[in-house]
Design a protein around this motif. Structure first.
Motif, short mmCIF file in Angstrom:
data_model
loop_
_atom_site.label_atom_id
_atom_site.label_comp_id
_atom_site.label_asym_id
_atom_site.label_seq_id
_atom_site.Cartn_x
_atom_site.Cartn_y
_atom_site.Cartn_z
N SER A 71 0.53 -1.28 -0.20
CA SER A 71 0.35 -0.27 -0.27
C SER A 71 0.92 0.74 -0.29
O SER A 71 2.44 1.02 0.16
CB SER A 71 -0.99 0.13 1.09
OG SER A 71 -0.04 0.24 2.71
N ASP A 72 0.38 2.39 -0.50
CA ASP A 72 0.90 3.17 0.09
C ASP A 72 1.66 3.85 1.29
O ASP A 72 3.54 4.49 1.54
CB ASP A 72 0.32 4.77 -0.20
CG ASP A 72 -0.52 5.47 -1.00
OD1 ASP A 72 -0.24 4.44 -2.29
OD2 ASP A 72 -1.54 5.90 -1.39
N ASP A 73 1.84 2.88 2.31
CA ASP A 73 2.59 2.98 3.47
C ASP A 73 3.96 2.03 3.42
O ASP A 73 5.28 2.51 3.83
CB ASP A 73 1.35 2.03 4.57
CG ASP A 73 0.57 2.80 5.59
OD1 ASP A 73 -0.01 4.17 5.20
OD2 ASP A 73 -0.44 2.68 5.78
N HIS A 74 3.49 1.67 2.95
CA HIS A 74 5.11 0.65 1.77
C HIS A 74 5.90 1.37 1.41
O HIS A 74 7.46 1.56 1.38
CB HIS A 74 4.61 -0.51 1.01
CG HIS A 74 3.79 -1.50 1.95
ND1 HIS A 74 2.67 -1.93 2.20
CD2 HIS A 74 4.62 -2.46 2.85
CE1 HIS A 74 2.64 -2.71 3.00
NE2 HIS A 74 3.53 -3.66 3.25
N PHE A 75 5.31 2.09 0.22
CA PHE A 75 6.00 2.86 -0.67
C PHE A 75 6.66 3.88 0.16
O PHE A 75 8.02 4.48 -0.14
CB PHE A 75 4.97 3.05 -2.05
CG PHE A 75 5.13 2.69 -3.01
CD1 PHE A 75 6.32 1.80 -3.88
CD2 PHE A 75 3.64 1.64 -3.49
CE1 PHE A 75 6.01 1.32 -4.63
CE2 PHE A 75 3.81 0.59 -4.17
CZ PHE A 75 4.26 0.16 -4.55
N ASN A 76 5.80 4.82 1.14
CA ASN A 76 5.72 5.83 2.33
C ASN A 76 7.42 5.68 2.95
O ASN A 76 8.29 5.51 2.88
CB ASN A 76 5.17 6.58 2.63
CG ASN A 76 4.54 7.13 1.30
OD1 ASN A 76 4.00 8.05 0.98
ND2 ASN A 76 2.91 7.11 2.64
N ALA A 119 8.02 6.35 -6.97
CA ALA A 119 6.49 5.90 -5.33
C ALA A 119 5.19 6.85 -5.63
O ALA A 119 4.47 5.85 -6.07
CB ALA A 119 7.69 6.20 -4.37
N VAL A 120 5.54 7.45 -6.15
CA VAL A 120 4.89 8.44 -6.75
C VAL A 120 3.72 7.45 -7.75
O VAL A 120 2.50 7.28 -7.77
CB VAL A 120 4.64 10.03 -6.92
CG1 VAL A 120 3.79 10.44 -7.48
CG2 VAL A 120 5.10 10.43 -5.68
N MET A 143 2.41 4.28 -6.46
CA MET A 143 1.42 4.22 -6.28
C MET A 143 -0.31 4.62 -7.00
O MET A 143 -1.27 4.23 -6.62
CB MET A 143 1.26 5.21 -4.98
CG MET A 143 2.62 4.99 -3.47
SD MET A 143 2.78 5.82 -2.38
CE MET A 143 3.19 7.21 -3.16
N SER A 144 0.12 5.45 -7.31
CA SER A 144 -0.80 6.04 -8.40
C SER A 144 -1.78 4.79 -9.31
O SER A 144 -2.82 4.67 -9.92
CB SER A 144 -0.61 7.10 -9.22
OG SER A 144 -1.60 7.59 -10.49
N LEU A 200 -1.32 1.41 -9.19
CA LEU A 200 -1.78 0.96 -7.97
C LEU A 200 -2.89 0.89 -8.14
O LEU A 200 -4.28 0.35 -7.71
CB LEU A 200 -1.66 0.14 -6.57
CG LEU A 200 0.55 -0.31 -7.22
CD1 LEU A 200 0.74 -0.63 -5.65
CD2 LEU A 200 -0.13 -1.69 -7.15
N ALA A 201 -3.13 2.18 -7.53
CA ALA A 201 -4.74 2.78 -6.50
C ALA A 201 -5.42 2.57 -8.17
O ALA A 201 -6.77 2.41 -7.87
CB ALA A 201 -4.33 4.19 -6.21
#
Length: 128
Positions: free
Chosen positions: A74-79, A109-110, A113-114, A116-117
Motif C-alpha cells: 500500500s501507500d504505507d509501504h512505498f512511503n 514511488a508516486v 502508488m498511482s 496501484l490505486a
C-alpha cells in the motif's frame, strides 16, 4: 561525503538500503516472502537498475511495476521505502547525483502508488 559516482557507489547504496529493508518491520516481511534467502539476484538487478537510471548505462532489463503490482503493498509501504531510501542516500552521499537518486526514487514511488490505486479502483470506479 562524496556524491554517487559510479557502480561502486551504487553497490554501497543498494547493499545498505536493502540491509535496512530486511530489518524493517513493514517492508522486511514483504521482501522475505518473495525473495526468501536468495537476495543476490535482486541486488544484481538493482545495481543494474540504478546504474541505468543515474548514469544511462545499458544492462537493466525488467518491468519493475509488474513485479510489484501483485504484492500486498500500500501507500504505507512505498512511503516507508522512500523514507529508508532517502536515509540511506543521506547517510552515505551528498551532491547532485545523490539528489537525483532521491528524486527518481520519489517519482517511482508516486507513480507506483498511482498505478496501484488505478488498478484497485476507487470511488465511483468499477473494476471487472
Amino acid at each position: 561525503m562524496n556524491d554517487i559516482e559510479d557502480l561502486t557507489s551504487i553497490k554501497i547504496l543498494v547493499d545498505e538500503f536493502y540491509t535496512r529493508v530486511r530489518l524493517d518491520g513493514l517492508l522486511g516481511p514483504v521482501f522475505a516472502e518473495v525473495i526468501k534467502d536468495d537476495w543476490q539476484p535482486h541486488l544484481d538487478k538493482m545495481y543494474a537498475f540504478w546504474n541505468a537510471a543515474l548514469f544511462g548505462v545499458p544492462g537493466f532489463k525488467g518491468n519493475p511495476f509488474a513485479k510489484h503490482a501483485p504484492l500486498p503493498i500500500s501507500d504505507d509501504h512505498f512511503n516507508r521505502w522512500l523514507e529508508l531510501f532517502t536515509q540511506t542516500v543521506d547517510a552515505h552521499f551528498t551532491g547532485p547525483m545523490a539528489d537525483d537518486a532521491k528524486n527518481r526514487a520519489n517519482l517511482m514511488a508516486v507513480m507506483f502508488m498511482s498505478k496501484l490505486a488505478n488498478m484497485k479502483g476507487g470511488p465511483g470506479k468499477v473494476i471487472m
